[in-house]
Write a protein that holds these residues in place. Structure first.
Motif, short mmCIF file in Angstrom:
data_model
loop_
_atom_site.label_atom_id
_atom_site.label_comp_id
_atom_site.label_asym_id
_atom_site.label_seq_id
_atom_site.Cartn_x
_atom_site.Cartn_y
_atom_site.Cartn_z
N SER A 10 35.00 47.86 39.48
CA SER A 10 34.97 48.44 40.82
C SER A 10 35.49 47.41 41.81
N ARG A 11 35.74 47.86 43.03
CA ARG A 11 36.24 46.96 44.05
C ARG A 11 35.15 46.04 44.57
N SER A 12 33.92 46.55 44.65
CA SER A 12 32.81 45.72 45.13
C SER A 12 31.52 46.11 44.41
N ASP A 13 30.81 47.12 44.93
CA ASP A 13 29.56 47.54 44.30
C ASP A 13 29.84 48.25 42.98
N PRO A 14 28.99 48.08 41.98
CA PRO A 14 29.25 48.65 40.64
C PRO A 14 29.03 50.16 40.62
N THR A 15 30.10 50.91 40.83
CA THR A 15 30.01 52.37 40.89
C THR A 15 30.87 53.04 39.83
N GLN A 18 29.23 41.02 37.98
CA GLN A 18 29.63 39.63 37.79
C GLN A 18 29.23 38.81 39.00
N LEU A 19 28.48 37.74 38.77
CA LEU A 19 28.02 36.86 39.84
C LEU A 19 28.87 35.60 39.87
N GLN A 55 19.89 46.68 42.44
CA GLN A 55 19.00 45.88 43.28
C GLN A 55 19.73 44.68 43.88
N LEU A 56 20.50 43.98 43.08
CA LEU A 56 21.21 42.81 43.60
C LEU A 56 22.26 43.19 44.64
N TRP A 57 22.88 44.36 44.46
CA TRP A 57 23.88 44.77 45.45
C TRP A 57 23.22 45.27 46.72
N GLN A 58 22.20 46.08 46.61
CA GLN A 58 21.57 46.66 47.79
C GLN A 58 20.73 45.65 48.55
N GLN A 59 20.29 44.59 47.91
CA GLN A 59 19.43 43.60 48.56
C GLN A 59 20.14 42.25 48.64
N GLY A 60 21.20 42.22 49.42
CA GLY A 60 21.90 40.97 49.64
C GLY A 60 23.38 40.99 49.29
N PHE A 61 23.87 42.08 48.67
CA PHE A 61 25.28 42.21 48.33
C PHE A 61 25.75 41.05 47.44
N PHE A 62 25.02 40.84 46.36
CA PHE A 62 25.38 39.80 45.41
C PHE A 62 26.27 40.37 44.32
N GLY A 63 27.27 39.61 43.91
CA GLY A 63 28.10 39.97 42.78
C GLY A 63 29.16 41.02 43.09
#
Length: 396
Positions: free
Chosen positions: A97-102, A222-223, A84-92
């Motif tokens: 991973s390089r960016s989104d937690p995959t 991580q934020l 939710q935090l990544w898809q709604q605002g690209f937080f953290g």
């Protein structure tokens, strides 16, 4: 067509710019007003009052749990909350991973949850690199033994090792990916599976051997401190937990983040300067991400990383007249930013007087949120675009 479909899918996945729920999503949009129809005015007023009387949809949502770790890291561990935090605002950022937690998704793919065909091109490339690295090591050993043989300093044991090494290198040369195009597909599948499972043999405790899936996610989101405080103070979307039980309010978080920098709770604190800048650009609709990769403070995206590269790189500068900018470092940073085709944006932040800052902090008549709001409103942000002068482009 595939690119358009992916773009359409991305717009659907990342349709919400922030992790907040609006009244229009729950109660519907406000009705249209027709100036010549008095009934439309009456219905609009009735609907508007009805929305005001009802509770805010955001207040009915359980805040996302964020844990403050011992090392000062703000972490989100729930898979749904991370998504939710990544898809709604690209937080953290995902820690593995390089960016989104995959990490979990990528690991399941490598564990062949959908067969060998699920191997990505990156996996195939990595497999070939590992095989070539092993081949080069054995070839180097062979060359070392051959050199000793030419110099007549080789021992009997090394002579036997030389003959065995020649056979081993010859066999490996035949099995390299470039010379193995006619091999059996079943053997390729087995080799790939053995490679995958040997790579993750240290994770056997958290792998379901029957389904070949990861049962526990080792990654967390991580934020940054400015992101965590923005989500707590600006959006009231998270609940920060410290020491497994203590819930931190906005003032506790504010003081804690300030104490992580030199000087503590002072107007020139680096955390406050960064947060004022972060909140400024977020309020203008920009997606703000960390700029440590390019040596700056922040990066600005029009919509987010999945849609385009960052357009601007930000450097935050304290504008109090006593802190001089090192223009040699600035020229170096400008060269880097220009090389990655971005604009360097210098953000000068004016700070309030120390007497005023101390007066607001010690004012017991104000609530914690009012204190922070009054402090942040006393800061001023000025944006300046820094461009390199290139003689070849400006000569007559």
């Amino acid at each position: 067509m595939a690119r358009k479909r992916n773009s359409k899918q991305s717009r659907q996945v990342y349709s919400q710019p922030l992790p907040v729920k609006l009244s229009t999503e729950l109660y519907g949009p406000l009705p249209s007003i027709f100036p010549h129809n008095p009934l439309s005015w009456i219905y609009f007023g009735f609907f508007y009052l009805k929305c005001i009387i009802r509770s805010s949809p955001q207040s009915t949502i359980t805040p996302i749990k964020v844990h403050l770790l011992v090392d000062g890291t703000f972490g989100v561990y729930d898979d749904a909350d991370m998504l939710q935090l990544w898809q709604q605002g690209f937080f953290g950022k995902g820690t593995l991973s390089r960016s989104d937690p995959t990490w979990r998704e990528r690991t399941n793919t490598r564990l062949q949850t959908q067969g060998i065909a699920a191997l990505t091109l990156e996996d195939v490339t990595r497999k070939r690199r590992m095989e070539r690295s092993a081949f080069k090591l054995q070839r180097a050993l062979l060359q070392e033994l051959e050199m000793k043989a030419r110099q007549n300093i080789i021992t009997e044991a090394e002579s036997l090792q030389l003959e065995a090494q020649k056979l081993k290198v010859a066999a490996m040369r035949k099995q390299t990916p470039d010379n193995n195009e006619n091999s059996n597909n079943d053997n390729n599948d087995n080799n790939a599976k053995e490679l995958v499972f040997s790579e993750y043999k240290e994770l056997l405790d958290i792998i379901d051997q029957e389904k070949h899936t990861v049962v526990k996610n080792l990654e967390f989101l991580q934020l940054q401190p400015i992101e965590a405080f923005f989500l707590q103070f600006g959006l009231e979307a998270i609940d920060i937990i410290r020491d497994s039980s203590k819930h931190m309010n906005v003032w506790d978080t504010f003081v804690y983040c300030c104490e992580q920098h030199t000087g503590g709770l002072i107007p020139e604190n680096k955390f406050i300067l960064d947060y004022v800048t972060y909140h400024h650009f977020r309020s203008h609709g920009w997606c703000v991400r960390s700029g440590i990769k390019f040596g700056c403070d922040m990066l600005l995206y029009v919509r987010g990383p999945p849609f385009s590269h960052a357009e601007h790189a930000i450097t935050v500068i304290l504008n109090d007249g006593s802190h001089n900018v090192d223009w040699f470092d600035m020229g170096t940073l400008a060269r880097i930013i220009h090389g990655v085709k971005k604009n360097l944006l210098l953000v000068y932040v004016d700070v309030p007087l120390k007497e005023y800052f101390k007066l607001v902090v010690e004012n017991d008549q104000l609530s914690d949120r009012e204190k922070i709001l009054k402090l942040l409103m006393s800061y001023k942000v000025t944006e300046v675009i820094y461009r390199r002068w290139v003689p070849n482009r400006t000569r007559d």
